[in-house]
Design a protein around this motif. Structure first.
Motif, PDB file in Angstrom:
ATOM      1  N   TYR A 190       0.834  -1.210   0.000  1.00 62.32           N
ATOM      2  CA  TYR A 190       0.000   0.000   0.000  1.00 62.32           C
ATOM      3  C   TYR A 190       0.864   1.254   0.000  1.00 62.32           C
ATOM      4  O   TYR A 190       0.535   2.249  -0.644  1.00 62.32           O
ATOM      5  CB  TYR A 190      -0.936   0.000   1.212  1.00 62.32           C
ATOM      6  CG  TYR A 190      -2.151  -0.864   1.000  1.00 62.32           C
ATOM      7  CD1 TYR A 190      -3.122  -0.493   0.080  1.00 62.32           C
ATOM      8  CD2 TYR A 190      -2.328  -2.050   1.709  1.00 62.32           C
ATOM      9  CE1 TYR A 190      -4.237  -1.302  -0.137  1.00 62.32           C
ATOM     10  CE2 TYR A 190      -3.433  -2.849   1.491  1.00 62.32           C
ATOM     11  CZ  TYR A 190      -4.386  -2.464   0.570  1.00 62.32           C
ATOM     12  OH  TYR A 190      -5.484  -3.252   0.347  1.00 62.32           O
ATOM     13  N   ASP A 191       2.008   1.196   0.720  1.00 58.44           N
ATOM     14  CA  ASP A 191       2.885   2.376   0.747  1.00 58.44           C
ATOM     15  C   ASP A 191       3.431   2.686  -0.647  1.00 58.44           C
ATOM     16  O   ASP A 191       3.578   3.839  -1.010  1.00 58.44           O
ATOM     17  CB  ASP A 191       4.018   2.158   1.758  1.00 58.44           C
ATOM     18  CG  ASP A 191       3.510   2.310   3.194  1.00 58.44           C
ATOM     19  OD1 ASP A 191       2.516   3.042   3.387  1.00 58.44           O
ATOM     20  OD2 ASP A 191       4.073   1.682   4.105  1.00 58.44           O
ATOM     21  N   GLN A 192       3.693   1.646  -1.447  1.00 63.62           N
ATOM     22  CA  GLN A 192       4.157   1.881  -2.825  1.00 63.62           C
ATOM     23  C   GLN A 192       3.043   2.528  -3.654  1.00 63.62           C
ATOM     24  O   GLN A 192       3.288   3.441  -4.442  1.00 63.62           O
ATOM     25  CB  GLN A 192       4.591   0.550  -3.449  1.00 63.62           C
ATOM     26  CG  GLN A 192       5.238   0.712  -4.821  1.00 63.62           C
ATOM     27  CD  GLN A 192       5.669  -0.623  -5.415  1.00 63.62           C
ATOM     28  OE1 GLN A 192       5.606  -1.676  -4.766  1.00 63.62           O
ATOM     29  NE2 GLN A 192       6.099  -0.586  -6.663  1.00 63.62           N
ATOM     30  N   VAL A 193       1.824   2.063  -3.471  1.00 67.87           N
ATOM     31  CA  VAL A 193       0.679   2.661  -4.188  1.00 67.87           C
ATOM     32  C   VAL A 193       0.592   4.150  -3.870  1.00 67.87           C
ATOM     33  O   VAL A 193       0.421   4.990  -4.757  1.00 67.87           O
ATOM     34  CB  VAL A 193      -0.645   1.951  -3.799  1.00 67.87           C
ATOM     35  CG1 VAL A 193      -1.852   2.714  -4.333  1.00 67.87           C
ATOM     36  CG2 VAL A 193      -0.652   0.518  -4.302  1.00 67.87           C
ATOM     37  N   LEU A 194       0.766   4.475  -2.569  1.00 72.89           N
ATOM     38  CA  LEU A 194       0.658   5.881  -2.146  1.00 72.89           C
ATOM     39  C   LEU A 194       1.862   6.687  -2.645  1.00 72.89           C
ATOM     40  O   LEU A 194       1.700   7.769  -3.203  1.00 72.89           O
ATOM     41  CB  LEU A 194       0.562   5.957  -0.619  1.00 72.89           C
ATOM     42  CG  LEU A 194      -0.734   5.384  -0.020  1.00 72.89           C
ATOM     43  CD1 LEU A 194      -0.598   5.236   1.494  1.00 72.89           C
ATOM     44  CD2 LEU A 194      -1.942   6.245  -0.361  1.00 72.89           C
ATOM     45  N   ALA A 195       3.075   6.133  -2.477  1.00 69.89           N
ATOM     46  CA  ALA A 195       4.288   6.868  -2.852  1.00 69.89           C
ATOM     47  C   ALA A 195       4.322   7.152  -4.348  1.00 69.89           C
ATOM     48  O   ALA A 195       4.723   8.237  -4.777  1.00 69.89           O
ATOM     49  CB  ALA A 195       5.525   6.084  -2.426  1.00 69.89           C
TER      50      ALA A 195
END
Ligand code: UDP
Length: 240
Positions: free
Chosen positions: A186-191
């Motif tokens: 999810y952090d990659q999706v956000l970043a």
């Protein structure tokens, strides 16, 4: 048939999925196809919660661009999701699949109001539970409603069925060398600001550790294969 990995899921369909080859409203043939796909899940013993968007009829942001008050536009968008849910309930029932609509906006003469208790009763009785009217609040989307309801009903997987095969580094319809991500956090999706779901929905899923699988609705048996644990489309998870 392979064993199922996920006993309870929340399936999110955009309103546009109901249009079929049209450019507005609901295509009855598409409804029947989707009902058959959902029927396969129920037959396999999966408890299915369903959130359908309203973009095939109205979106608040689009109406606001045309001059309508945004909150009123969002209310119209939420009502559009109720129409879609009722149409899908009808298609499911015609296919012999028990289903009930629960609305976040009370409308007693049309369908029951949403409560977690009622949702769990339906799911445990093997009925498809259609969660309509989004979150009941303006300035949200049905992606947020899908993640919220998925967490409330303790779904083990949120499935977003879309027009593309999964998640890419850029829109594969526009960018020829867009990279496909079979698995990501999810952090990659956000970043990377990947267009998967809106930020509120992504953050909710991340914080609650709910996995999200994104796949192409046109791919045969994609949803059934996903609940059997197959790596179809892209899987988003909380870990790195
Ligand atoms: N909407 C809202 N609150 C919600 C869910 C939806 O106000 O909790 C409104 C909003 O105007 C939105 C419309 O309903 O644009 C239709 O939902 P959405 O755009 O998510 O549909 P989809 O793109 O999935 O078809």
């Amino acid at each position: 048939m392979s064993a199922i990995k996920y006993q309870r899921i929340l399936l999110k369909l955009s309103g546009e999925a109901l249009m079929g080859s049209g450019d507005f409203g609901i295509d009855p043939a598409m409804l029947r196809r989707l009902a058959a796909d959902i029927g396969e899940l129920v037959a396999a013993g999966v408890q299915v919660g369903l959130v359908i968007g309203g973009g095939n009829i109205f979106r608040g942001a689009g109406l606001a661009e045309g001059g309508l008050d945004r909150v009123r536009g969002d209310q119209m968008g939420m009502l559009a999701t109720v129409m879609n849910a009722l149409a899908m309930q009808d298609a499911l029932e015609k296919a012999g699949i028990a289903a009930s609509t629960l609305s976040a906006i009370p409308m007693d003469s049309v369908c029951d109001s949403y409560s977690k208790r009622r949702a769990m009763q339906l799911l445990e009785a093997g009925q498809v539970a259609l969660f309509a009217a989004g979150t009941g609040n303006p300035f949200f989307t049905t992606d947020s409603a899908a993640s919220l309801r998925a967490i409330e009903i303790q779904a083990q997987l949120l499935i977003k069925a879309t027009k593309v095969n999964g998640i890419y580094s850029a829109d594969p319809m526009q960018v020829a060398d867009a990279r496909f991500y079979p698995s990501l956090s999810y952090d990659q999706v956000l970043a990377e600001k990947l267009a998967v779901m809106d930020t509120a929905a992504i953050v909710l899923c991340r914080d609650q550790g709910l996995p999200l699988q994104v796949m192409n609705i046109q791919e045969p048996k994609a949803i059934l294969r996903a609940v059997q644990g197959e790596a179809v489309g892209s899987l988003v998870h909380s870990g790195a």
